[in-house]
Design a protein around this motif. Structure first.
Motif, mmCIF file in Angstrom:
data_model
loop_
_atom_site.group_PDB
_atom_site.id
_atom_site.type_symbol
_atom_site.label_atom_id
_atom_site.label_comp_id
_atom_site.label_asym_id
_atom_site.label_seq_id
_atom_site.Cartn_x
_atom_site.Cartn_y
_atom_site.Cartn_z
ATOM 1 N N HIS A 62 44.705 22.577 41.773
ATOM 2 C CA HIS A 62 43.402 22.669 42.435
ATOM 3 C C HIS A 62 42.415 23.289 41.459
ATOM 4 C CE1 HIS A 62 40.261 23.491 45.307
ATOM 5 N NE2 HIS A 62 40.372 24.797 45.092
ATOM 6 N N LEU A 63 41.255 22.689 41.310
ATOM 7 C CA LEU A 63 40.269 23.160 40.340
ATOM 8 C C LEU A 63 39.553 24.398 40.859
ATOM 9 C CD1 LEU A 63 38.834 22.495 37.600
ATOM 10 C CD2 LEU A 63 37.045 21.457 38.990
ATOM 11 N N GLN A 64 39.700 25.481 40.118
ATOM 12 C CA GLN A 64 38.990 26.709 40.425
ATOM 13 C C GLN A 64 38.960 27.558 39.156
ATOM 14 O OE1 GLN A 64 41.147 28.841 43.466
ATOM 15 N NE2 GLN A 64 43.066 28.783 42.351
ATOM 16 N N ASP A 65 37.919 28.366 39.032
ATOM 17 C CA ASP A 65 37.854 29.248 37.876
ATOM 18 C C ASP A 65 38.847 30.388 37.995
ATOM 19 O OD1 ASP A 65 36.048 28.343 35.910
ATOM 20 O OD2 ASP A 65 34.352 28.742 37.219
ATOM 21 N N PRO A 66 39.378 30.831 36.844
ATOM 22 C CA PRO A 66 39.046 30.411 35.480
ATOM 23 C C PRO A 66 39.700 29.083 35.093
ATOM 24 C CG PRO A 66 40.674 32.158 35.423
ATOM 25 C CD PRO A 66 40.279 31.998 36.860
ATOM 26 N N VAL A 67 38.866 28.075 34.808
ATOM 27 C CA VAL A 67 39.346 26.771 34.372
ATOM 28 C C VAL A 67 39.817 26.871 32.928
ATOM 29 C CG1 VAL A 67 38.624 24.397 33.865
ATOM 30 C CG2 VAL A 67 37.883 25.512 35.974
ATOM 31 N N GLY A 68 40.818 26.065 32.571
ATOM 32 C CA GLY A 68 41.336 26.054 31.208
ATOM 33 C C GLY A 68 42.575 26.913 31.067
ATOM 34 N N ALA A 69 43.208 26.788 29.922
ATOM 35 C CA ALA A 69 44.427 27.553 29.648
ATOM 36 C C ALA A 69 44.524 27.781 28.149
ATOM 37 C CB ALA A 69 45.657 26.791 30.144
ATOM 38 N N ASN A 70 45.230 28.837 27.776
ATOM 39 C CA ASN A 70 45.465 29.124 26.361
ATOM 40 C C ASN A 70 46.626 28.258 25.880
ATOM 41 O OD1 ASN A 70 43.438 31.180 26.146
ATOM 42 N ND2 ASN A 70 44.796 32.520 27.305
ATOM 43 N N GLU A 71 46.301 27.004 25.599
ATOM 44 C CA GLU A 71 47.298 26.029 25.172
ATOM 45 C C GLU A 71 46.655 25.067 24.179
ATOM 46 O OE1 GLU A 71 48.453 24.190 28.860
ATOM 47 O OE2 GLU A 71 46.621 23.001 29.001
ATOM 48 N N LEU A 72 47.451 24.603 23.229
ATOM 49 C CA LEU A 72 46.997 23.626 22.233
ATOM 50 C C LEU A 72 45.789 24.126 21.438
ATOM 51 C CD1 LEU A 72 47.275 20.353 24.364
ATOM 52 C CD2 LEU A 72 48.860 21.132 22.595
ATOM 53 N N LYS A 73 45.694 25.426 21.244
ATOM 54 C CA LYS A 73 44.601 26.074 20.507
ATOM 55 C C LYS A 73 43.291 26.150 21.302
ATOM 56 C CE LYS A 73 47.428 26.302 17.024
ATOM 57 N NZ LYS A 73 48.152 27.571 16.734
ATOM 58 N N PHE A 74 43.325 25.752 22.579
ATOM 59 C CA PHE A 74 42.144 25.845 23.425
ATOM 60 C C PHE A 74 42.232 27.084 24.307
ATOM 61 C CE2 PHE A 74 42.736 21.140 22.846
ATOM 62 C CZ PHE A 74 41.732 21.010 21.899
ATOM 63 N N GLY A 75 41.096 27.428 24.955
ATOM 64 C CA GLY A 75 41.053 28.667 25.709
ATOM 65 C C GLY A 75 40.757 28.483 27.179
ATOM 66 N N ALA A 76 40.908 29.571 27.933
ATOM 67 C CA ALA A 76 40.595 29.604 29.363
ATOM 68 C C ALA A 76 39.277 30.329 29.568
ATOM 69 C CB ALA A 76 41.706 30.326 30.127
#
Length: 272
Positions: A62-76
């Protein structure tokens, strides 16, 4: 009898939600794409209307903040982003389910000349290249959902603007790098993938020249490339509106406004 009717109604609603058409969007760029807002103030999406794809466990959440994750060099997001406002608006106006893939990294450059330390770059050369990981995450989301990528929402340019101010990068080089990253995405996902730019704002207390050059280059690219649009341009007014979290990052009021405006723009400017 009443319990049976209620159960059948629940099944009917669930089956309709399952049958709803999905759309898939990638949110990419640097820190304002990651989001430095406030999850308590971000939009709230109804259940089964908006999802976030997580690569690490191959799931739709389910989409809710904080969106994103610390994976594949990307951040949340820390802790709010544009994602919920975008998805909520898009879902309400289209009756489609929205899936967000978040692939953004704070400080990332578009051109490798602007790459700083280990912050990364979207260029095809550099110390920490982000493009292929964004493609990988998006391809997995496509396999999970069974739908094509509809568009890429791009919030990036502050790092390159700072490099221009330091005379490490020219406006022409930045524009060429932005054009290249758009084409690289389309080489992977198709020529009709929309590319939607949120124009870069200003860095309080720093020269505006580099930021104006980035904004102009972003506009120039949309005039040359089909299905490439500026979906939000008023970021340069955020200081006057008191919509900044700090000297360069957008607060949640701004992020919500960007998300809502971007959704409305995309829905009223169909891919050709």
């Amino acid at each position: 009898m009443a319990k049976t009717i209620n159960f059948l109604m629940i099944l009917l609603v669930f089956s309709r939600l399952q049958a709803q058409e999905k759309v898939l969007f990638l949110v990419a760029g640097q820190s304002n794409a990651v989001g430095v807002g406030d999850s308590a103030q971000s939009a709230k999406c109804m259940l089964e209307t908006a999802f976030e794809y997580r690569f690490s466990n191959d799931t739709l959440l389910h989409l809710q903040d904080p969106v994103g994750a610390n994976e594949l060099k990307f951040g949340a997001a820390t802790t709010g982003s544009i994602g919920p406002a975008f998805a909520k608006t898009y879902a309400e106006l289209s009756t489609k389910q929205v899936v967000i893939v978040s692939a953004a990294r704070s400080g990332a450059s578009c051109h490798q000349k602007a790459e700083l330390d280990n912050y990364g770059t979207w260029d095809d050369t550099g110390r920490l290249q982000l493009f292929e990981n964004a493609v990988l995450k998006t391809q997995n989301a496509i396999e999970k959902t069974g739908v094509k990528l509809s568009g890429i929402i791009w919030l990036q340019g502050e790092r390159d603007a700072n490099a221009m101010n330091a005379q490490q990068l020219t406006a022409q080089e930045y524009e060429a790098a932005l054009t290249k990253v758009i084409q690289r995405f389309r080489d992977k996902f198709g020529e009709k993938v929309g590319f939607y730019i949120v124009q870069t704002g200003y860095y309080t207390g720093h020269p505006q020249s580099g930021f104006e050059q980035v904004r102009l280059a972003q506009k120039n690219v949309t005039q040359r490339l089909k299905n490439t649009h500026v979906v939000y341009e008023n970021t340069h007014l955020f200081k006057e509106k008191n919509w900044l979290y700090d000297v360069i990052h957008y607060n949640q009021t701004a992020l919500n406004d960007i998300g809502e405006a971007a959704a409305k723009y995309i829905l009223t400017h169909p891919i050709k």
